[in-house]
Design an enzyme around this catalytic site. Sequence first.
Site, PDB file in Angstrom:
ATOM      1  N   HIS A 177       0.851  -1.199   0.000  1.00 49.72           N
ATOM      2  CA  HIS A 177       0.000   0.000   0.000  1.00 49.72           C
ATOM      3  C   HIS A 177       0.885   1.246   0.000  1.00 49.72           C
ATOM      4  O   HIS A 177       0.966   1.979   0.976  1.00 49.72           O
ATOM      5  CB  HIS A 177      -0.921   0.000   1.223  1.00 49.72           C
ATOM      6  CG  HIS A 177      -2.060   0.954   1.123  1.00 49.72           C
ATOM      7  ND1 HIS A 177      -3.343   0.623   1.494  1.00 49.72           N
ATOM      8  CD2 HIS A 177      -2.138   2.233   0.677  1.00 49.72           C
ATOM      9  CE1 HIS A 177      -4.147   1.657   1.305  1.00 49.72           C
ATOM     10  NE2 HIS A 177      -3.419   2.653   0.818  1.00 49.72           N
ATOM     11  N   HIS A 229       1.922   4.856  -1.578  1.00 49.44           N
ATOM     12  CA  HIS A 229       1.730   6.059  -2.381  1.00 49.44           C
ATOM     13  C   HIS A 229       3.135   6.533  -2.762  1.00 49.44           C
ATOM     14  O   HIS A 229       3.893   6.984  -1.897  1.00 49.44           O
ATOM     15  CB  HIS A 229       1.029   7.152  -1.577  1.00 49.44           C
ATOM     16  CG  HIS A 229      -0.378   6.841  -1.195  1.00 49.44           C
ATOM     17  ND1 HIS A 229      -1.454   7.509  -1.743  1.00 49.44           N
ATOM     18  CD2 HIS A 229      -0.901   5.940  -0.312  1.00 49.44           C
ATOM     19  CE1 HIS A 229      -2.578   7.042  -1.218  1.00 49.44           C
ATOM     20  NE2 HIS A 229      -2.254   6.082  -0.340  1.00 49.44           N
ATOM     21  N   LYS A 273      -5.911  -0.211  -9.249  1.00 45.40           N
ATOM     22  CA  LYS A 273      -6.387   0.299  -7.962  1.00 45.40           C
ATOM     23  C   LYS A 273      -7.670   1.095  -8.168  1.00 45.40           C
ATOM     24  O   LYS A 273      -7.704   2.056  -8.920  1.00 45.40           O
ATOM     25  CB  LYS A 273      -5.318   1.191  -7.328  1.00 45.40           C
ATOM     26  CG  LYS A 273      -5.808   1.977  -6.126  1.00 45.40           C
ATOM     27  CD  LYS A 273      -6.171   1.079  -4.940  1.00 45.40           C
ATOM     28  CE  LYS A 273      -6.790   1.869  -3.810  1.00 45.40           C
ATOM     29  NZ  LYS A 273      -5.918   2.929  -3.296  1.00 45.40           N
ATOM     30  N   HIS A 301     -10.177   3.550  -6.302  1.00 45.96           N
ATOM     31  CA  HIS A 301     -10.166   4.439  -5.137  1.00 45.96           C
ATOM     32  C   HIS A 301     -11.405   5.311  -5.150  1.00 45.96           C
ATOM     33  O   HIS A 301     -11.796   5.846  -6.187  1.00 45.96           O
ATOM     34  CB  HIS A 301      -8.912   5.315  -5.126  1.00 45.96           C
ATOM     35  CG  HIS A 301      -8.637   5.942  -3.797  1.00 45.96           C
ATOM     36  ND1 HIS A 301      -9.401   6.961  -3.285  1.00 45.96           N
ATOM     37  CD2 HIS A 301      -7.690   5.680  -2.851  1.00 45.96           C
ATOM     38  CE1 HIS A 301      -8.940   7.310  -2.094  1.00 45.96           C
ATOM     39  NE2 HIS A 301      -7.901   6.544  -1.810  1.00 45.96           N
ATOM     40  N   HIS A 319     -10.116   0.770  -2.516  1.00 45.73           N
ATOM     41  CA  HIS A 319     -10.461   1.631  -1.381  1.00 45.73           C
ATOM     42  C   HIS A 319     -11.920   1.999  -1.606  1.00 45.73           C
ATOM     43  O   HIS A 319     -12.237   2.736  -2.524  1.00 45.73           O
ATOM     44  CB  HIS A 319      -9.556   2.869  -1.373  1.00 45.73           C
ATOM     45  CG  HIS A 319      -9.848   3.848  -0.287  1.00 45.73           C
ATOM     46  ND1 HIS A 319      -8.856   4.459   0.447  1.00 45.73           N
ATOM     47  CD2 HIS A 319     -11.010   4.361   0.198  1.00 45.73           C
ATOM     48  CE1 HIS A 319      -9.385   5.293   1.321  1.00 45.73           C
ATOM     49  NE2 HIS A 319     -10.706   5.245   1.182  1.00 45.73           N
ATOM     50  N   HIS A 346      -7.590  -0.881   3.434  1.00 44.90           N
ATOM     51  CA  HIS A 346      -8.321  -0.185   4.500  1.00 44.90           C
ATOM     52  C   HIS A 346      -9.491  -0.995   5.040  1.00 44.90           C
ATOM     53  O   HIS A 346     -10.551  -0.452   5.310  1.00 44.90           O
ATOM     54  CB  HIS A 346      -8.817   1.179   4.010  1.00 44.90           C
ATOM     55  CG  HIS A 346      -7.722   2.159   3.753  1.00 44.90           C
ATOM     56  ND1 HIS A 346      -6.810   2.542   4.712  1.00 44.90           N
ATOM     57  CD2 HIS A 346      -7.378   2.838   2.622  1.00 44.90           C
ATOM     58  CE1 HIS A 346      -5.958   3.406   4.188  1.00 44.90           C
ATOM     59  NE2 HIS A 346      -6.275   3.594   2.926  1.00 44.90           N
ATOM     60  N   HIS A 386      -6.599  13.817   2.075  1.00 42.94           N
ATOM     61  CA  HIS A 386      -7.701  13.726   1.116  1.00 42.94           C
ATOM     62  C   HIS A 386      -8.206  15.093   0.679  1.00 42.94           C
ATOM     63  O   HIS A 386      -9.339  15.230   0.222  1.00 42.94           O
ATOM     64  CB  HIS A 386      -8.813  12.844   1.676  1.00 42.94           C
ATOM     65  CG  HIS A 386      -8.400  11.407   1.707  1.00 42.94           C
ATOM     66  ND1 HIS A 386      -8.485  10.591   0.614  1.00 42.94           N
ATOM     67  CD2 HIS A 386      -7.827  10.662   2.687  1.00 42.94           C
ATOM     68  CE1 HIS A 386      -8.011   9.395   0.920  1.00 42.94           C
ATOM     69  NE2 HIS A 386      -7.593   9.422   2.167  1.00 42.94           N
ATOM     70  N   ASP A 394       0.447   2.576   3.768  1.00 42.55           N
ATOM     71  CA  ASP A 394      -0.257   3.783   3.305  1.00 42.55           C
ATOM     72  C   ASP A 394       0.692   4.980   3.377  1.00 42.55           C
ATOM     73  O   ASP A 394       0.365   6.036   3.892  1.00 42.55           O
ATOM     74  CB  ASP A 394      -1.512   4.027   4.138  1.00 42.55           C
ATOM     75  CG  ASP A 394      -2.524   4.909   3.427  1.00 42.55           C
ATOM     76  OD1 ASP A 394      -2.325   5.210   2.238  1.00 42.55           O
ATOM     77  OD2 ASP A 394      -3.517   5.307   4.059  1.00 42.55           O
TER      78      ASP A 394
END
EC number: 3.5.1.5
Length: 568
Positions: A135, A137, A218, A220, A247, A273, A321, A361
């Site tokens: 996970h 980024h 992915k 999201h 996600h 998550h 976010h 994450d």
Amino acid sequence: MTLRLSRRAYAEMYGPTTGDRIRLADTELLIEVERDHTLYGEEVKFGGGKVIRDGMGQSQLPAADVADTVITNAVILDHWGIVKADIAIKHGRIAAIGKAGNPDIQPGVTIAIGAATEIIAGEGLIVTAGGIDTHIHFISPQQIDEALASGVTTMIGGGTGPATGTNATTCTPGPWHMERMLQAADGWPINLGFLGKGNASRPQPLVEQIEAGAIGLKLHEDWGTTPAAIDNCLTVADDTDTQVAIHTDTLNEAGFVEATVAAFKGRTIHTYHTEGAGGGHAPDILKVCGEANVLPSSTNPTRPYTINTLDEHLDMLMVCHHLDPSIAEDLAFAESRIRRETIAAEDILHDLGALSMLSSDSQAMGRVGEVIIRTWQTAHKMKVQRGALTGDGARNDNFRAKRYVAKYTINPALTHGIAHEVGSIEPGKWADLVLWEPAFFGVKPAMIIKGGMIAVAQMGDPNASIPTPQPVHYREMFATRGGALARTSLTFVSQLALDAGISARYGLAKRLVPVRGCRTVTKRDMIHNAWQPAIRVDPETYDVVADGALLTCEPAAVLPMAQRYFLF
């Protein structure tokens, strides 16, 4: 003539043997050596006046018939067991686990040592497989330095740097970005695999990312994880033997958790998550742990549940976010994701094996260098609060240790189709190994081996007369330099991309390895972490009930593997 050694004297000379117990760092976790592959009286050890000398423990065999490197007398901690053994490395791969020495004069030798063999002293050390963080980024390349120094040797995720999209979602979108990131991967001494953006309702935008080199896709919520996007993404994954990570929809805009599960249509998916506060269907994303086709993971910011967990999360969420605390709707969105009851239940679901994996994450609420630390902190907290697991006794926590090590090694490898190369210490696999002093286990590795060569190690002043004078800190070693880098690390891609010849087309130096078997793996395949409970989350109180039992625990006020290790 024989000499009988006391257990203490033997352990000090050759490391622990069968029946000896080892405390992991400053936790309450104890592992016990289950078997010793070395032979008493025939152990090999390097040094002045020791065994590995010409005509003694070292044979006359040529390079082709001996190991390139042997780690002597190490304690292996892996999902399959806790054993004492010598480890042979040949051509960058684990060649054997057994008894090293000179077969001409020693009995029981399964690993030959010769003039072509380098020795790494494993006496008193624990060896684990390199960690796998699924996970990531890819916000900053410096994450790789932190991850590698923590014992992580494979990173899977998506991104293009500190772009707003990457800050929030683990996607490398489109063929152009995929090509650039694969080219960037050539410069880093770690195994890498990239996920494309899976949010589309038609196949072509997804297929072209797989063809460009993505190992999976992915989905999201920030890009719109609708039932149509889920169905389309999984259809493409089935056609290309790649994995889908998801996600889910925190706001329940396109449907509740039941609608998402229905869109899966029984197809394999990795649910990011699956936890108490990281995102996804609020408040009951944890329910997917009970699905046979769902491979659930959680991330490390909530690991384990402590007195500071809730306070830390709100600010992190607002930043990651792209939310505005002055907007009531944004604040409500953030607060809906942070629930003490589900965070507490997450601890227990990990301990019982319902949550199969743990990841970071990175820089998007999680800490890339703390996957391994937080895994073992969670294991410690659960032992203190819940006692021994079924299968463990008063003497050791072997089963719990195997369960937790599997969460960041073999299970992520199985999930993403790379277990044929990495994820465990087994003959034939890429020699990504992490060596730990027991007192620093899970916190600060002594050495990280990549593809059979030392990549990072604790090293003292380079101008000193010996390797140990201060300042001692992590320094990159020769596996990270020149052409050795590309020959000791792997880049994972799809079979479709490999067949399309992207290595030559992109001018890549690293070996490309295709993922495989992504679509047939199920929760049942998650080693030591395959429990499928029926979970209910109360929409009013957020209480979590699994197979009729309320899951709750207190937050920890003090943790091991923490400040005493990081004073400097």
